[in-house]
Design an enzyme around this catalytic site. Structure first.
Site, PDB file in Angstrom:
ATOM      1  N   GLU A 171       0.830  -1.213   0.000  1.00  0.00           N
ATOM      2  CA  GLU A 171       0.000   0.000   0.000  1.00  0.00           C
ATOM      3  C   GLU A 171       0.863   1.260   0.000  1.00  0.00           C
ATOM      4  O   GLU A 171       0.506   2.265  -0.629  1.00  0.00           O
ATOM      5  CB  GLU A 171      -0.942  -0.008   1.206  1.00  0.00           C
ATOM      6  N   HIS A 174       1.812   2.058  -3.472  1.00  0.00           N
ATOM      7  CA  HIS A 174       0.732   2.753  -4.181  1.00  0.00           C
ATOM      8  C   HIS A 174       0.777   4.251  -3.888  1.00  0.00           C
ATOM      9  O   HIS A 174       0.608   5.081  -4.792  1.00  0.00           O
ATOM     10  CB  HIS A 174      -0.630   2.195  -3.748  1.00  0.00           C
ATOM     11  N   GLU A 250      -0.958  -3.100  -9.805  1.00  0.00           N
ATOM     12  CA  GLU A 250      -0.830  -4.122  -8.770  1.00  0.00           C
ATOM     13  C   GLU A 250       0.500  -4.865  -8.887  1.00  0.00           C
ATOM     14  O   GLU A 250       1.139  -5.165  -7.874  1.00  0.00           O
ATOM     15  CB  GLU A 250      -2.007  -5.097  -8.851  1.00  0.00           C
TER      16      GLU A 250
END
Length: 337
Positions: A171, A174, A250
């Site tokens: 995360e 990201h 991803e």
């Protein structure tokens, strides 16, 4: 996913590709504006003085309308993006039930995230928890003051410290790669297309009646059909762009997680545990796209926003030196704190 030595080159290439895809979405805004102008002209049988009632006249009139419809469409899109920019975190937490927690409320979870950020020189995001047995996590925030990483209580119960650290690293990647901003733009703009398309196609009965009235009105009927077809095409292309953005990011986030933790095995076992157990009931698809896994696959995976877990694990095994175990039994929970 690429080998570790190519990670940053791959990140840069992915960011360039994402910018091009986002530019494509804004190009579709212009096409949508033209389609709406064409539908409006055809349904009202309105043409500038001196224009014969033929298809080319309706097309030319709709192009003239773009002088004011185009800027208005961009203004409306920009306004909606501004609202999403300001309130997207609160809106996402509202639909997921997420809540921010302090160090005192979740000391071990907080320490894992903080230590990872300190070790890698990353800004410390806020920490959130969703009280749900599903196994999932997501990142939100468009600037350092908004950054947050949220995990479900089910994920906390199922993962070891190393596995949770790997999910946090995923995360954080990201956030570091501006994926959250990119996906927010994609989801919001694609949502506008879906909203307009739904309005148009829900009024299909009226359009059918209108088309029947226009059979003898020259180019009005073909103009109307072209406009409706363009709206459908714009929606379809926006979904393709949106899913292309989700799938690519991803793989990059998985590679970034390995680069941050140096532990591909932990990410592999975390993904194995999460696989098939990440569904958050009642949460919109646009929010599920932000999660570490989105089990909603669509028609034969064509509309899946995330690559299959097996493919992600295969990439980690092949390029990051990870080892996929025969099974991923859930270890004893490491507690609520």
């Amino acid at each position: 996913m690429l080998p570790a030595y190519g990670l940053y080159t791959h990140i840069q290439a992915n960011q360039t590709r994402s910018r091009l895809l986002i530019a494509g979405l804004f190009g579709l805004v212009l096409i949508l504006a033209f389609a709406l102008a064409l539908v409006a002209r055809a349904t009202s049988l309105s043409l500038p003085r001196g224009y014969p009632p033929i298809l080319s006249s309706y097309l030319a009139a709709a192009l003239q309308d773009m002088l004011w419809v185009g800027p208005l469409a961009f203004l409306a899109t920009g306004l909606w993006l501004l609202i999403a920019y300001r309130f997207h975190g609160a809106m996402i937490d509202r639909v997921t039930g997420g809540r921010l927690v302090t160090r005192e409320e979740a000391p071990r979870l907080y320490a894992l995230l903080e230590n990872l950020c300190i070790a890698r020189g990353l800004p410390m995001p806020k920490l959130g928890i969703v009280d749900d047995p599903a196994l999932n996590a997501y990142a939100t925030g468009l600037n350092p003051s908004q950054y947050a990483v949220t995990v479900t209580s089910g994920l906390m119960a199922a993962l070891t410290d190393a596995e949770m650290e790997a999910v946090f690293a995923h995360e954080l990647t990201h956030i570091r790669n501006d994926d959250v901003r990119t996906m927010m733009i994609a989801v919001v703009v694609a949502g506008i297309f879906a909203f307009v398309g739904e309005i148009v196609f829900r009024s299909g009965l009226d359009l059918g009646r209108a088309s029947g009235e226009r059979k003898n009105k020259g180019g009005a009927l073909p103009a109307l059909l072209i406009g409706v077809a363009l709206i459908g095409l714009v929606w379809l292309l926006s979904q393709v762009i949106r899913f292309a953005l989700s799938r690519t990011r991803e793989y990059v986030a998985d590679a970034g997680a390995v680069e941050l933790t140096k532990n591909p095995d932990a990410l592999i076992t975390a993904l194995l545990k999460i696989s098939g157990r990440g569904e958050l009931p009642g949460v919109p698809s646009g929010v599920m796209e932000l999660c570490v896994d989105n089990p909603r696959s669509g028609f034969k995976d064509f509309l899946a926003t995330h690559p299959p877990i097996d493919d992600r694990i295969a990439a980690l095994t092949r390029y990051a030196g990870g080892r996929a175990p025969a099974s991923a039994a859930v270890v004893a929970p490491w507690g609520r704190g």
